[in-house]
Scaffold this motif. Structure first.
Motif, PDB file in Angstrom:
ATOM      1  N   THR A 287      21.722 -14.443 -28.377  1.00  0.00           N
ATOM      2  CA  THR A 287      20.459 -14.318 -27.631  1.00  0.00           C
ATOM      3  C   THR A 287      20.394 -15.319 -26.488  1.00  0.00           C
ATOM      4  OG1 THR A 287      19.296 -13.540 -29.610  1.00  0.00           O
ATOM      5  CG2 THR A 287      17.944 -14.395 -27.813  1.00  0.00           C
ATOM      6  N   SER A 288      20.809 -16.557 -26.745  1.00  0.00           N
ATOM      7  CA  SER A 288      20.804 -17.583 -25.692  1.00  0.00           C
ATOM      8  C   SER A 288      21.740 -17.205 -24.560  1.00  0.00           C
ATOM      9  CB  SER A 288      21.202 -18.941 -26.272  1.00  0.00           C
ATOM     10  OG  SER A 288      20.250 -19.383 -27.214  1.00  0.00           O
ATOM     11  N   ARG A 289      22.904 -16.658 -24.895  1.00  0.00           N
ATOM     12  CA  ARG A 289      23.854 -16.253 -23.860  1.00  0.00           C
ATOM     13  C   ARG A 289      23.254 -15.164 -22.973  1.00  0.00           C
ATOM     14  NH1 ARG A 289      27.193 -17.198 -19.931  1.00  0.00           N
ATOM     15  NH2 ARG A 289      28.463 -15.392 -19.399  1.00  0.00           N
ATOM     16  N   VAL A 290      22.628 -14.161 -23.595  1.00  0.00           N
ATOM     17  CA  VAL A 290      22.015 -13.083 -22.812  1.00  0.00           C
ATOM     18  C   VAL A 290      20.884 -13.639 -21.949  1.00  0.00           C
ATOM     19  CG1 VAL A 290      20.706 -10.929 -22.952  1.00  0.00           C
ATOM     20  CG2 VAL A 290      22.651 -11.294 -24.477  1.00  0.00           C
ATOM     21  N   LYS A 291      20.103 -14.565 -22.496  1.00  0.00           N
ATOM     22  CA  LYS A 291      19.004 -15.161 -21.725  1.00  0.00           C
ATOM     23  C   LYS A 291      19.528 -15.923 -20.511  1.00  0.00           C
ATOM     24  CE  LYS A 291      15.299 -15.847 -25.080  1.00  0.00           C
ATOM     25  NZ  LYS A 291      14.487 -16.890 -25.751  1.00  0.00           N
ATOM     26  N   ILE A 292      20.618 -16.666 -20.702  1.00  0.00           N
ATOM     27  CA  ILE A 292      21.206 -17.404 -19.579  1.00  0.00           C
ATOM     28  C   ILE A 292      21.665 -16.434 -18.497  1.00  0.00           C
ATOM     29  CG2 ILE A 292      23.212 -18.782 -18.897  1.00  0.00           C
ATOM     30  CD1 ILE A 292      22.897 -20.238 -21.609  1.00  0.00           C
ATOM     31  N   LEU A 296      16.560 -16.331 -17.994  1.00  0.00           N
ATOM     32  CA  LEU A 296      15.337 -16.500 -18.771  1.00  0.00           C
ATOM     33  C   LEU A 296      15.305 -17.905 -19.371  1.00  0.00           C
ATOM     34  CD1 LEU A 296      15.208 -13.060 -20.640  1.00  0.00           C
ATOM     35  CD2 LEU A 296      14.099 -13.705 -18.500  1.00  0.00           C
ATOM     36  N   ASP A 297      14.165 -18.269 -19.922  1.00  0.00           N
ATOM     37  CA  ASP A 297      13.980 -19.586 -20.531  1.00  0.00           C
ATOM     38  C   ASP A 297      14.517 -19.546 -21.959  1.00  0.00           C
ATOM     39  OD1 ASP A 297      13.182 -21.998 -21.511  1.00  0.00           O
ATOM     40  OD2 ASP A 297      11.041 -21.747 -21.096  1.00  0.00           O
ATOM     41  N   ILE A 298      15.642 -20.205 -22.214  1.00  0.00           N
ATOM     42  CA  ILE A 298      16.245 -20.136 -23.549  1.00  0.00           C
ATOM     43  C   ILE A 298      15.464 -20.954 -24.561  1.00  0.00           C
ATOM     44  CG2 ILE A 298      18.569 -19.694 -22.649  1.00  0.00           C
ATOM     45  CD1 ILE A 298      19.258 -22.595 -23.217  1.00  0.00           C
ATOM     46  N   SER A 299      14.591 -21.851 -24.104  1.00  0.00           N
ATOM     47  CA  SER A 299      13.798 -22.658 -25.038  1.00  0.00           C
ATOM     48  C   SER A 299      12.553 -21.927 -25.515  1.00  0.00           C
ATOM     49  CB  SER A 299      13.404 -23.988 -24.380  1.00  0.00           C
ATOM     50  OG  SER A 299      12.521 -23.754 -23.290  1.00  0.00           O
ATOM     51  N   GLU A 300      12.152 -20.876 -24.808  1.00  0.00           N
ATOM     52  CA  GLU A 300      10.946 -20.122 -25.178  1.00  0.00           C
ATOM     53  C   GLU A 300      11.320 -18.993 -26.130  1.00  0.00           C
ATOM     54  OE1 GLU A 300       7.912 -19.292 -26.245  1.00  0.00           O
ATOM     55  OE2 GLU A 300       7.301 -20.358 -24.422  1.00  0.00           O
ATOM     56  N   LYS A 301      10.951 -19.164 -27.402  1.00  0.00           N
ATOM     57  CA  LYS A 301      11.281 -18.161 -28.414  1.00  0.00           C
ATOM     58  C   LYS A 301      10.042 -17.515 -29.018  1.00  0.00           C
ATOM     59  CE  LYS A 301      15.571 -20.509 -29.705  1.00  0.00           C
ATOM     60  NZ  LYS A 301      16.383 -21.072 -30.807  1.00  0.00           N
ATOM     61  N   THR A 328      13.193  -9.419 -24.187  1.00  0.00           N
ATOM     62  CA  THR A 328      13.274 -10.121 -25.465  1.00  0.00           C
ATOM     63  C   THR A 328      11.925 -10.042 -26.164  1.00  0.00           C
ATOM     64  OG1 THR A 328      12.600 -12.307 -24.642  1.00  0.00           O
ATOM     65  CG2 THR A 328      14.935 -11.729 -24.469  1.00  0.00           C
ATOM     66  N   LEU A 329      11.960  -9.984 -27.501  1.00  0.00           N
ATOM     67  CA  LEU A 329      10.728  -9.854 -28.286  1.00  0.00           C
ATOM     68  C   LEU A 329      10.873 -10.647 -29.581  1.00  0.00           C
ATOM     69  CD1 LEU A 329       7.956  -8.329 -28.625  1.00  0.00           C
ATOM     70  CD2 LEU A 329       9.248  -6.670 -29.982  1.00  0.00           C
ATOM     71  N   PRO A 330       9.960 -11.599 -29.838  1.00  0.00           N
ATOM     72  CA  PRO A 330      10.034 -12.354 -31.100  1.00  0.00           C
ATOM     73  C   PRO A 330       9.742 -11.436 -32.286  1.00  0.00           C
ATOM     74  CG  PRO A 330       8.588 -13.433 -29.496  1.00  0.00           C
ATOM     75  CD  PRO A 330       8.865 -12.068 -28.972  1.00  0.00           C
ATOM     76  N   THR A 331      10.621 -11.435 -33.294  1.00  0.00           N
ATOM     77  CA  THR A 331      10.398 -10.664 -34.515  1.00  0.00           C
ATOM     78  C   THR A 331      10.442 -11.612 -35.708  1.00  0.00           C
ATOM     79  OG1 THR A 331      12.737 -10.169 -34.909  1.00  0.00           O
ATOM     80  CG2 THR A 331      11.531  -8.661 -33.468  1.00  0.00           C
ATOM     81  N   LEU A 332      10.309 -11.064 -36.903  1.00  0.00           N
ATOM     82  CA  LEU A 332      10.225 -11.892 -38.098  1.00  0.00           C
ATOM     83  C   LEU A 332      11.468 -12.743 -38.308  1.00  0.00           C
ATOM     84  CD1 LEU A 332       8.406 -12.471 -40.530  1.00  0.00           C
ATOM     85  CD2 LEU A 332       9.584 -10.649 -41.761  1.00  0.00           C
ATOM     86  N   GLY A 334      13.910 -13.492 -35.888  1.00  0.00           N
ATOM     87  CA  GLY A 334      14.524 -13.942 -34.642  1.00  0.00           C
ATOM     88  C   GLY A 334      14.125 -13.031 -33.497  1.00  0.00           C
ATOM     89  N   GLU A 335      14.717 -13.254 -32.342  1.00  0.00           N
ATOM     90  CA  GLU A 335      14.373 -12.481 -31.150  1.00  0.00           C
ATOM     91  C   GLU A 335      15.219 -11.212 -31.053  1.00  0.00           C
ATOM     92  OE1 GLU A 335      13.185 -14.979 -27.464  1.00  0.00           O
ATOM     93  OE2 GLU A 335      14.680 -16.155 -28.532  1.00  0.00           O
ATOM     94  N   LYS A 336      14.537 -10.073 -30.932  1.00  0.00           N
ATOM     95  CA  LYS A 336      15.256  -8.831 -30.649  1.00  0.00           C
ATOM     96  C   LYS A 336      15.429  -8.718 -29.142  1.00  0.00           C
ATOM     97  CE  LYS A 336      15.163  -3.830 -30.822  1.00  0.00           C
ATOM     98  NZ  LYS A 336      14.736  -2.599 -31.475  1.00  0.00           N
ATOM     99  N   VAL A 337      16.617  -8.302 -28.732  1.00  0.00           N
ATOM    100  CA  VAL A 337      16.923  -8.154 -27.309  1.00  0.00           C
ATOM    101  C   VAL A 337      17.299  -6.699 -27.041  1.00  0.00           C
ATOM    102  CG1 VAL A 337      18.385  -8.914 -25.393  1.00  0.00           C
ATOM    103  CG2 VAL A 337      17.781 -10.532 -27.208  1.00  0.00           C
ATOM    104  N   VAL A 338      16.682  -6.117 -26.017  1.00  0.00           N
ATOM    105  CA  VAL A 338      17.043  -4.760 -25.587  1.00  0.00           C
ATOM    106  C   VAL A 338      17.460  -4.823 -24.125  1.00  0.00           C
ATOM    107  CG1 VAL A 338      16.249  -2.406 -25.197  1.00  0.00           C
ATOM    108  CG2 VAL A 338      15.510  -3.632 -27.238  1.00  0.00           C
ATOM    109  N   LEU A 339      18.627  -4.279 -23.828  1.00  0.00           N
ATOM    110  CA  LEU A 339      19.131  -4.224 -22.458  1.00  0.00           C
ATOM    111  C   LEU A 339      19.158  -2.767 -22.019  1.00  0.00           C
ATOM    112  CD1 LEU A 339      21.184  -6.385 -24.210  1.00  0.00           C
ATOM    113  CD2 LEU A 339      21.688  -7.015 -21.854  1.00  0.00           C
ATOM    114  N   ARG A 340      18.441  -2.446 -20.954  1.00  0.00           N
ATOM    115  CA  ARG A 340      18.432  -1.097 -20.384  1.00  0.00           C
ATOM    116  C   ARG A 340      19.465  -1.049 -19.259  1.00  0.00           C
ATOM    117  NH1 ARG A 340      14.769   3.110 -19.517  1.00  0.00           N
ATOM    118  NH2 ARG A 340      14.640   3.028 -21.779  1.00  0.00           N
ATOM    119  N   LEU A 341      20.432  -0.163 -19.384  1.00  0.00           N
ATOM    120  CA  LEU A 341      21.506  -0.046 -18.409  1.00  0.00           C
ATOM    121  C   LEU A 341      21.113   0.948 -17.324  1.00  0.00           C
ATOM    122  CD1 LEU A 341      24.365  -0.344 -17.302  1.00  0.00           C
ATOM    123  CD2 LEU A 341      25.157   1.244 -19.053  1.00  0.00           C
ATOM    124  N   LEU A 342      21.087   0.463 -16.082  1.00  0.00           N
ATOM    125  CA  LEU A 342      20.781   1.314 -14.940  1.00  0.00           C
ATOM    126  C   LEU A 342      22.078   1.540 -14.161  1.00  0.00           C
ATOM    127  CD1 LEU A 342      17.451  -0.376 -13.790  1.00  0.00           C
ATOM    128  CD2 LEU A 342      17.734   1.582 -15.301  1.00  0.00           C
TER     129      LEU A 342
END
Length: 621
Positions: A287-292, A296-301, A328-332, A334-342
């Motif tokens: 998740t941190s790698r994708v945020k970087i 995005l702010d990797i400290s904001e979870k 990114t979306l906080p879940t129970l 950890g953070e779920k990440v969805v990437l939409r490919l254009l």
């Protein structure tokens, strides 16, 4: 008479100060240039309580004693120190979409407009004494006192866990006896030290090695990860599933953390498929790698975030430039990440290849070639509405027309078209963009989505004043769209006179051409699905057996089902008298409208899709 003089006279009239005190205050104001209210307070002529009560009565807004108000620190961050000092304002609290703003001058429209634009909230002004406001602003925005020397930062542990093998920070390799690091051969992927992660990486081969990130992002990543060699396998893993998603034609990537599992799924041809299960302990590192990569702010979870990644990935011997939208979306767990490919290569701008039946395409093109009026495309998220609209404006795009679009987000950049990205957080919503468009001499306007009465009203007025307006709505079918507009509060006569055509659509999977074969379906099942008795006796049903090309799904690619309802005079009369959706649908079918279900049955007869796909995306009747 100057404004301060008028203000002072009102204070004298109310008995708060004497004429002599006013004269002294005005003289002091002339010498110092300070606001009259501050002068009066400093001279002790008026108390804070009396002065704010006076201001409240004059301005017609609620008064507050700013020294007794408790300010939410999170709300304070919504307005910068510079703006607070310039306008003498302080954000106090927030309730829903309203921001309570203390102001020395609540009639300052420049301040109100700027705060509204910057925060995106509706501003509710309250009045407070100016000198107290200035003191409180300095206190609230003052930097915190030093808390002593910081403790020495500890070296970050490996994202893969505390027991990860240590390296010298230069890359993955083993430390030789002389202390130097022996790097593995360039052609071999270095082992991570974790068999399960190695196995996950091997699923995708060497795709990760050829992914190129835009230069700006790469510098950001290197600056933050320079001393974290343990993240190299994480970088390779993320690059791998991004490249593999492109290769397999996925539209979305889902990274989902659970208590004892970490799952990666691709959405291919509209259906989610599990592709791998990396070890759960690396979920935070991934998740941190994708945020970087997405800046995005990797400290904001705790809060959702949105960003984008621009990549160059080699596919079939050429470098493809791709745009990933990241959410990114906080879940129970950890953070779920969805990437939409254009992917621009998936954008079809040729309307004849979208899946329209010939008679439906004739109606649709006739509507968009009108000089004015409204054309609406409806359907759920992911039904191809954006592609249809882009195809429409590409069909209309020429040097002699001014085309303007308001989109959220702008998915693809089109040459010769003025595209605007909606930014709700600063007040740039569909309604405000549409108002601005009308001052830009447009011929054709595309509104990404009609979400509320305000946007619908402006769009309809634009359609009635000589503009062609294209937009989308979320409704199940074309006839239901009329009811939806009326439920928003639009008058029936405005709907009847502005709307030219409504196109409802869905996407269904195509049968894989490599493994297509005849299928046996009971005649009664075909009749129940909507085929006539004669059609059920003669139709040849096809299905995909499953092969390497379609990953054994039997499907490859998608096509559209279209329900095109042209608003003619008889339908317009029904709209004016408030006819129901069922009445509108019945009349439209009498006039030749092909329903979503009928469009699907036609494609089944053509061997394009299956009965299961059509029944999944449409209803009979």
């Amino acid at each position: 008479m100057s404004q301060p003089q008028q203000f002072g006279d009102l204070l004298v009239k109310d008995g708060l100060i004497s004429a002599e005190q006013l004269s002294k205050a005005l003289q002091a104001r002339h010498e110092s240039g300070v606001h009259l209210g501050s002068i009066l307070a400093k001279l002790g002529f008026v108390s804070d309580e009396d002065f704010t009560s006076f201001l409240s009565k004059q301005y017609g807004v609620r008064a507050v004693d700013i020294n007794k108000v408790e300010i939410d620190p999170a709300v304070l961050k919504l307005v910068s120190y510079e703006a607070a000092k310039r306008y003498v304002v302080l954000p106090i609290s927030r309730v829903g979409a309203s921001l309570v703003l203390a102001m020395a001058d609540p009639t300052n429209m420049y301040a109100l407009d700027e705060i509204k634009a910057v925060t995106g909230f509706r501003v509710e002004p309250v009045v407070a004494a100016e000198h107290s406001m200035q003191e409180r602003i300095e206190r609230e925005y003052a930097p915190p006192a030093p808390a002593g020397a910081r403790p020495q930062a500890k070296k970050a542990s490996s994202p893969s866990g505390p027991s990860a093998p240590k390296t010298n920070g230069a890359g993955n390799g083993t430390r030789a006896a002389d202390g130097r690091t022996a790097r593995p051969a360039q052609s071999e992927a270095p082992a991570t030290g974790y068999p399960d992660l190695d196995e996950a990486l091997q699923q995708f081969g060497e795709l990760a090695e050829d992914v190129e990130i835009e230069a700006e992002e790469e510098e950001l990543a290197l600056s933050q990860l320079e001393s974290a060699a343990e993240e190299a396998p994480i970088v390779r893993l993320v690059n791998s599933f991004l490249a593999n998603a492109v290769k397999r034609g996925a539209s979305d990537i889902h990274l989902e953390p659970y208590e004892k599992e970490y799952r990666v799924r691709y959405r291919i041809d509209g259906v989610l498929q599990s592709v791998m299960n990396p070890p759960p302990r690396i979920k935070n590192a991934v998740t941190s790698r994708v945020k970087i990569m997405a800046k995005l702010d990797i400290s904001e979870k705790r809060l959702p975030q949105d960003g984008r990644i621009m990549l160059k990935i080699p596919i079939d011997g050429r470098k493809k430039e791709l745009d990933f939208r990241v959410s990114t979306l906080p879940t129970l767990w950890g953070e779920k990440v969805v990437l939409r490919l254009l992917d621009k290569d998936n954008l079809r701008l040729d309307m004849t290849k979208l899946g329209f039946e010939p008679e439906s395409l004739v109606k649709y093109e006739r509507a968009i070639l009108n000089p004015y009026g409204m054309v609406l495309v409806t359907g759920p998220t992911g039904s191809g509405k954006t592609n249809t609209l882009y195809s429409s404006i590409s069909r209309l795009n020429s040097p002699d027309v001014n085309i303007m679009t308001a989109e959220d987000p702008v998915e693809f950049q089109l040459q010769g078209i003025n595209q605007v990205q909606i930014k709700d957080q600063i007040g740039l919503n569909f309604a405000s963009a549409l108002r601005a468009f009308l001052r830009q001499d447009p011929n054709i306007i595309l509104v990404g989505e009609i979400r509320d009465f305000e946007t619908a009203e402006i769009a309809i007025k634009a359609a009635l004043t000589g503009h062609l307006v294209l937009s989308t709505l979320h409704t199940n079918g074309a006839p239901e769209t009329i009811s939806r507009l009326m439920n928003m509060g639009i008058e029936p006569f405005l709907v009847a006179t502005s709307v030219r055509l409504i196109c409802a659509q869905r996407l269904v999977r195509r049968i894989c051409t490599k493994c297509a074969e005849p299928a046996s379906v009971p005649r009664t099942t075909l009749i129940d699905a909507g085929f006539t008795a004669e059609e059920a006796s003669t139709v040849k049903i096809m299905k995909g057996k499953g092969c390497d090309l379609c990953s054994n799904t039997g499907y490859k690619g998608r096509t559209g089902l279209y329900e095109v309802m042209e608003i003619d005079d008889e339908l317009r009369e029904l709209v004016l008298v408030g006819a129901s959706s069922m009445e509108l649908k019945k009349k439209a079918i009498e006039h030749g409208m092909i329903t979503l279900r009928r469009s699907g049955l036609t494609k089944i007869m053509q061997g394009i899709t299956t009965l299961e796909e059509v029944e999944r995306e449409s209803v009979s009747g």
